[in-house]
Design an enzyme around this catalytic site. Sequence first.
Site, PDB file in Angstrom:
ATOM      1  N   ASP A  38       1.682   6.020   6.275  1.00 11.80           N
ATOM      2  CA  ASP A  38       1.899   4.664   5.751  1.00 11.80           C
ATOM      3  C   ASP A  38       1.429   3.688   6.831  1.00 11.80           C
ATOM      4  OD1 ASP A  38       2.936   2.355   4.349  1.00 11.80           O
ATOM      5  OD2 ASP A  38       4.267   3.712   3.285  1.00 11.80           O
TER       6      ASP A  38
ATOM      7  N   HIS B  25      -1.990   3.659   6.769  1.00 14.48           N
ATOM      8  CA  HIS B  25      -2.515   2.647   5.853  1.00 14.48           C
ATOM      9  C   HIS B  25      -3.086   1.461   6.615  1.00 14.48           C
ATOM     10  CE1 HIS B  25       0.010   4.095   2.152  1.00 14.48           C
ATOM     11  NE2 HIS B  25      -0.761   5.019   2.666  1.00 14.48           N
TER      12      HIS B  25
END
Length: 320
Positions: free
Chosen positions: A152, A174
């Site tokens: 993430d 991410h």
Amino acid sequence: MIYHFNEAMRPSGLFVFLAIFVSAFAEPSPECIVTSFSQVMDITMNCIDIIVRNLTVPAGNTVHFHLKDGASVTFEGTTTFEYFQWPEWGNYLMQFHGNNVNVEGAPDGVTITDWNIDCSYGDGRGGHNTDGFDVISARNVVIKDSTVVNQDDCVAVNQGFNMHFSGLYCNGSHGISLSVGFSKTSHFDNTVRNVTYSNCTVVNSINAIHIKTHNDGGPGVISDVTYENIRFSDIINFGISIQEDYADGGSTGIVKGNVPIVNLIFRDIKGTLSETSTNSTAVYIFCADNGCLDWTWSDISIPAGVIRSWCNFQPKGYTC
Ligand SMILES: *[C@@H]1O[C@H](CO)[C@@H](O)[C@H](O)[C@H]1NC(C)=O
Ligand SMILES: *[C@@H]1O[C@H](CO)[C@@H](O)[C@H](O)[C@H]1NC(C)=O
Ligand SMILES: *[C@@H]1O[C@H](CO)[C@@H](O)[C@H](O)[C@H]1NC(C)=O
Ligand SMILES: *[C@@H]1O[C@H](CO)[C@@H](O)[C@H](O)[C@H]1NC(C)=O
Ligand SMILES: *[C@@H]1O[C@H](CO)[C@@H](O)[C@H](O)[C@H]1NC(C)=O
């Protein structure tokens, strides 16, 4: 400020977390040295200068540091988190509370160096919400020379002032992100000002740089943010993605200028996209009317992806 370090796991049974949290210099008294998990609460309630020495955190626990104002914590040795069985993750490894942002002139900030957050065990096993550093309600924060392997955001800033991130190495993330607009009502809670990312590397990730404002949030502002000397490779979706249409973890296609992005400086941003992605885009900018003001970009080099770059706002110094 509150730092969140998300749950993670390892097949070997131990999650090893190397940490040096630099802010104390003098040797504290012996009763302020944490060597076991059960001491954390008492010591953080009573001490200003705290040392955490070779701490092992039993599986499934979050270490809460409810610090006194002006307290400092120094980690020594290795901090180890015992294995927490998938799929039960979702908690934070550590939370730090203290020096609330409404304390004007809060006693110095915090410097974190040489953290190694390794959530690689989540790869291919549904690891998610494994943000590396979430910075919420913080000011005067320096995070440097640290590595995050996760699924993430590598860093996500939601609110705060005067932060500098440098020398970060992000793998599998991410991206290095700003995500602003969680509050429905508070302008303050939706404000990020004076944040710099420098000398960071992002590899093998969904995005390299991602700035998103939440169109379902209240008013706020992102201002005086600089990204400089950022290198990346193997980026699957976006080299740079800036969007003002975010809500509930995704794009909505409907931009709103509730959190304008003002004075955004990009300098020396270079990298490549994944060669196997069918979906890669070098640069994507989706601004609301008057939602983006005064951006200065220079020395941006990202070879085109599969999908053409798209920008509805042109920064000074860069043509999309
Ligand atoms: C921490 O543990 C390591 C071995 O894991 C040991 O070498 C070191 O001396 C310990 N550090 C402290 C401060 O106790
Ligand atoms: C990224 O992390 C993975 C583990 O998830 C590792 O296998 C890979 O070698 C790393 N890549 C780079 C470029 O560091
Ligand atoms: C911006 O933040 C940095 C720390 O990252 C600090 O040194 C600097 O003084 C801040 N600038 C302003 C104008 O507050
Ligand atoms: C970033 O890297 C440059 C060149 O390597 C160096 O001069 C500069 O001090 C670094 N900045 C930070 C904040 O680490
Ligand atoms: C393609 O990119 C979009 C973002 O524009 C993303 O939501 C979608 O999941 C990607 N599709 C694939 C197959 O990677």
